[in-house]
Design an enzyme around this catalytic site. Structure first.
Site, PDB file in Angstrom:
ATOM      1  N   ASP A   1      -7.984  -5.314  -0.614  1.00 44.48           N
ATOM      2  CA  ASP A   1      -8.336  -6.086  -1.819  1.00 44.48           C
ATOM      3  C   ASP A   1      -7.966  -7.552  -1.726  1.00 44.48           C
ATOM      4  O   ASP A   1      -8.327  -8.338  -2.598  1.00 44.48           O
ATOM      5  CB  ASP A   1      -7.625  -5.453  -3.028  1.00 44.48           C
TER       6      ASP A   1
ATOM      7  N   HIS B   1       0.855  -1.198   0.000  1.00 42.24           N
ATOM      8  CA  HIS B   1       0.000   0.000   0.000  1.00 42.24           C
ATOM      9  C   HIS B   1       0.883   1.238   0.000  1.00 42.24           C
ATOM     10  O   HIS B   1       1.974   1.234   0.550  1.00 42.24           O
ATOM     11  CB  HIS B   1      -0.889   0.007   1.255  1.00 42.24           C
TER      12      HIS B   1
HETATM   13  C1  SDX Z   1      -6.092   0.374  -3.003  1.00 45.77           C
HETATM   14  O1  SDX Z   1      -4.342   4.744  -1.779  1.00 45.77           O
HETATM   15  C2  SDX Z   1      -5.318   4.109  -1.261  1.00 45.77           C
HETATM   16  O2  SDX Z   1      -5.779   4.411  -0.177  1.00 45.77           O
HETATM   17  C3  SDX Z   1      -5.881   3.033  -2.130  1.00 45.77           C
HETATM   18  C4  SDX Z   1      -6.922   2.153  -1.459  1.00 45.77           C
HETATM   19  C5  SDX Z   1      -8.191   2.884  -1.210  1.00 45.77           C
HETATM   20  O3  SDX Z   1      -8.966   2.467  -0.329  1.00 45.77           O
HETATM   21  O4  SDX Z   1      -8.474   3.855  -1.972  1.00 45.77           O
HETATM   22  O5  SDX Z   1      -6.427   1.642  -0.222  1.00 45.77           O
HETATM   23  C6  SDX Z   1      -7.285   0.950  -2.354  1.00 45.77           C
HETATM   24  O6  SDX Z   1      -5.782   0.771  -4.092  1.00 45.77           O
HETATM   25  C7  SDX Z   1      -5.245  -0.630  -2.252  1.00 45.77           C
HETATM   26  C8  SDX Z   1      -3.954  -1.049  -3.059  1.00 45.77           C
HETATM   27  C9  SDX Z   1      -4.417  -2.077  -4.087  1.00 45.77           C
HETATM   28  N1  SDX Z   1      -3.340  -2.416  -5.011  1.00 45.77           N
HETATM   29  C10 SDX Z   1      -2.772  -3.642  -4.969  1.00 45.77           C
HETATM   30  O7  SDX Z   1      -2.973  -4.481  -4.095  1.00 45.77           O
HETATM   31  C11 SDX Z   1      -1.832  -3.910  -6.132  1.00 45.77           C
HETATM   32  C12 SDX Z   1      -0.589  -4.647  -5.602  1.00 45.77           C
HETATM   33  N2  SDX Z   1       0.154  -3.698  -4.774  1.00 45.77           N
HETATM   34  C13 SDX Z   1       1.012  -2.875  -5.420  1.00 45.77           C
HETATM   35  O8  SDX Z   1       1.146  -2.792  -6.777  1.00 45.77           O
HETATM   36  C14 SDX Z   1       1.688  -1.823  -4.594  1.00 45.77           C
HETATM   37  O9  SDX Z   1       1.858  -2.260  -3.307  1.00 45.77           O
HETATM   38  C15 SDX Z   1       1.007  -0.465  -4.579  1.00 45.77           C
HETATM   39  C16 SDX Z   1       0.710  -0.005  -5.950  1.00 45.77           C
HETATM   40  C17 SDX Z   1      -0.240  -0.544  -3.777  1.00 45.77           C
HETATM   41  C18 SDX Z   1       2.008   0.443  -3.964  1.00 45.77           C
HETATM   42  O10 SDX Z   1       3.132   0.369  -4.813  1.00 45.77           O
HETATM   43  P1  SDX Z   1       4.454   1.126  -4.450  1.00 45.77           P
HETATM   44  O11 SDX Z   1       4.165   2.561  -4.235  1.00 45.77           O
HETATM   45  O12 SDX Z   1       5.556   0.777  -5.395  1.00 45.77           O
HETATM   46  O13 SDX Z   1       4.744   0.479  -3.039  1.00 45.77           O
HETATM   47  P2  SDX Z   1       5.962   0.774  -2.198  1.00 45.77           P
HETATM   48  O14 SDX Z   1       6.591   2.073  -2.545  1.00 45.77           O
HETATM   49  O15 SDX Z   1       5.546   0.554  -0.796  1.00 45.77           O
HETATM   50  O16 SDX Z   1       6.985  -0.405  -2.643  1.00 45.77           O
HETATM   51  C19 SDX Z   1       8.107  -0.644  -1.857  1.00 45.77           C
HETATM   52  C20 SDX Z   1       8.754  -1.890  -2.404  1.00 45.77           C
HETATM   53  C21 SDX Z   1       9.113  -1.812  -3.880  1.00 45.77           C
HETATM   54  O17 SDX Z   1      10.210  -2.664  -4.057  1.00 45.77           O
HETATM   55  P3  SDX Z   1      11.729  -2.008  -4.037  1.00 45.77           P
HETATM   56  O18 SDX Z   1      11.785  -1.043  -5.212  1.00 45.77           O
HETATM   57  O19 SDX Z   1      11.872  -1.300  -2.697  1.00 45.77           O
HETATM   58  O20 SDX Z   1      12.657  -3.194  -4.197  1.00 45.77           O
HETATM   59  O21 SDX Z   1       7.856  -3.008  -2.292  1.00 45.77           O
HETATM   60  C22 SDX Z   1       7.645  -3.545  -3.581  1.00 45.77           C
HETATM   61  C23 SDX Z   1       7.950  -2.460  -4.568  1.00 45.77           C
HETATM   62  O22 SDX Z   1       8.325  -3.043  -5.800  1.00 45.77           O
HETATM   63  N3  SDX Z   1       6.231  -3.944  -3.627  1.00 45.77           N
HETATM   64  C24 SDX Z   1       5.803  -5.158  -3.925  1.00 45.77           C
HETATM   65  C25 SDX Z   1       4.403  -5.100  -3.810  1.00 45.77           C
HETATM   66  N4  SDX Z   1       4.034  -3.876  -3.478  1.00 45.77           N
HETATM   67  C26 SDX Z   1       5.176  -3.151  -3.353  1.00 45.77           C
HETATM   68  N5  SDX Z   1       6.457  -6.292  -4.259  1.00 45.77           N
HETATM   69  C27 SDX Z   1       5.676  -7.376  -4.500  1.00 45.77           C
HETATM   70  N6  SDX Z   1       4.329  -7.404  -4.405  1.00 45.77           N
HETATM   71  C28 SDX Z   1       3.656  -6.281  -4.068  1.00 45.77           C
HETATM   72  N7  SDX Z   1       2.358  -6.300  -3.994  1.00 45.77           N
END
Ligand code: SDX
Length: 393
Positions: A328, A270
């Site tokens: 989700d 998130h």
């Molecule tokens: C919603 O904003 C809100 O409030 C949204 C929401 C709402 O109610 O409106 O809460 C609803 O959208 C929830 C999120 C739903 N999306 C997903 O579940 C999709 C899967 N998750 C991701 O794609 C991701 O976690 C995001 C998009 C939610 C956040 O992505 P970020 O900004 O890249 O996350 P981050 O900066 O915390 O990542 C840090 C690290 C990164 O790796 P490094 O570059 O540090 O090596 O964690 C990794 C990311 O690549 N990472 C993941 C991951 N999510 C982050 N690796 C594997 N699987 C994942 N799901």
């Protein structure tokens, strides 16, 4: 580089507005609507009460709640001409594409509630959207599956009315399952608002120009559709179905950690929560209630989800990055058990989030200091250069 601005992709370190509606502490995993913990709002009340709280800032008295529910109920029907509007869509269009179009089309039908300088017009537009978006969502589903539209039934509560419009058919009686109705109502509350997420920020930015409120909500629906945002519930269930059995979990966890693989654990991570999303815990409990109701208490997908969560939460990669299940992760299992196809999952999210978008839009419009939103940039393009006429190129 202008040097005047700091740049942070996704701008999570800059406040885009001041708000009194929803509070999130991502490190502690806290979510409150108008100061009330989400657990209490979701389990103590119902979605209509939650709508009143988000819109007006206080929990309603019994009379206030009844009056509000009556006003919403009396606006659940859509303009009869909108039926014809639907027939222009392909039957196999994704229901979210139909939602973007049909909610936007409300701007073409309800002229009397779009003068945003008039508080009464704003109020009517708000009530109309809370009341009609579920009807349009049910119509999008019925059109998608080739069944006739079912009119709202005003003696039913909000969630029951929605389930009936989705699942009833004219040729037989339909009785709303009370466990499903309670689960649907709670799912609506859990998804109702979430501070300045991407779709809410979209609604605020669109609304800051004074745009038509129905068009602003349609813009929010468009943004929510993305798999990184509201589309994640559909993607998370497809991921769990692809994993299939617990013995394949290590393979997918390895892929999620592999930077050369675009696969991510859907429903995990998130932008703000660096702790367990408090909504996910309630959603997991709700999924167990619905699965038990249909006699699938040991549903294999739920077992895979619980095992996947356990594995990930003990894995260095996820611990280091503070990646936890979000709302989700379990919602898809619940919605599928209630009979919804994956293509409807984000539509249901948009039904719930409509009240949050409206509350945030109203707060912005009614803020005397409100200005049109105008984010800036760090310019990384070419410095000034001399133009070469075409004849010399
Ligand atoms: C919603 O904003 C809100 O409030 C949204 C929401 C709402 O109610 O409106 O809460 C609803 O959208 C929830 C999120 C739903 N999306 C997903 O579940 C999709 C899967 N998750 C991701 O794609 C991701 O976690 C995001 C998009 C939610 C956040 O992505 P970020 O900004 O890249 O996350 P981050 O900066 O915390 O990542 C840090 C690290 C990164 O790796 P490094 O570059 O540090 O090596 O964690 C990794 C990311 O690549 N990472 C993941 C991951 N999510 C982050 N690796 C594997 N699987 C994942 N799901």
């Amino acid at each position: 580089l202008t040097g005047k601005f700091t740049y942070d992709p996704g701008f999570t370190s800059t406040a885009s507005c001041a708000s009194t509606i929803t509070y999130i502490d991502g490190d502690e995993g806290i979510l409150r609507y108008r100061g009330y913990p989400i657990q209490d709002v979701a389990e103590g009340g119902d979605f209509i009460e939650c709508c009143y709280l988000l819109l007006y800032g206080e929990l309603p008295s019994k009379k206030q709640k009844t009056d509000f529910e009556t006003r919403v109920t009396r606006h659940t029907m859509v303009h009869e001409q909108m039926m014809r509007f639907f027939t222009g869509f392909r039957r196999d269009a994704h229901p979210m594409s139909v939602m973007v179009a049909s909610v936007g089309a409300m701007a073409a039908f309800y002229h009397d509630s779009t003068d945003i300088t008039d508080p009464m017009a704003r109020e009517i537009a708000s009530i109309r959207m809370i009341a009609k978006v579920p009807t349009l969502a049910a119509m999008a589903y019925k059109y998608h599956i080739g069944q006739p539209f079912i009119y709202p039934q005003n003696d039913l509560d909000y969630a029951s009315n929605f389930l009936r419009m989705c699942f009833a058919v004219p040729c037989e009686d339909y009785k709303v399952n009370p466990v499903f109705a309670r689960a649907m109502d709670r799912i609506f509350t859990l998804h109702a608002d979430h501070e300045q997420n991407a779709s809410t920020s979209t609604v605020r930015l669109a609304g800051s120009s004074g745009a038509n409120p129905f068009a602003c909500i349609a813009a929010g629906i468009a943004c929510l559709w993305g798999p990184a945002h509201g589309g994640a519930n559909e993607a998370a269930l497809k991921m769990l179905e692809e994993i299939g059995t617990a013995d394949r979990i290590p393979e997918f966890v390895a892929r999620a950690k592999d930077k050369n693989d675009s696969f991510r654990l859907m429903g995990f991570g998130h932008r703000v929560y660096k702790n367990y999303d408090p909504r996910a815990k309630i959603m997991q409990q709700t999924s167990k209630e619905v699965l038990a109701e249909i006699g699938h208490a040991d549903d294999p997908l739920l077992q895979v989800a619980i095992e996947l969560e356990k594995v990930a939460l003990h894995d260095e990669y996820f611990i280091e990055r503070k990646l936890y299940p979000n709302i989700d992760f379990y919602s898809g299992i619940t919605l599928r058990a209630m009979g919804f196809p994956t293509s409807m999952f984000t539509v249901l999210f948009s039904v719930a989030r409509t009240v949050g978008w409206i509350a945030q839009w109203k707060e912005m419009i009614e803020d005397p200091e409100q200005r049109i939103g105008r984010p800036r940039q760090l310019y990384k393009g070419a410095a000034e250069r001399t133009y070469t006429p075409l004849a010399k190129r």
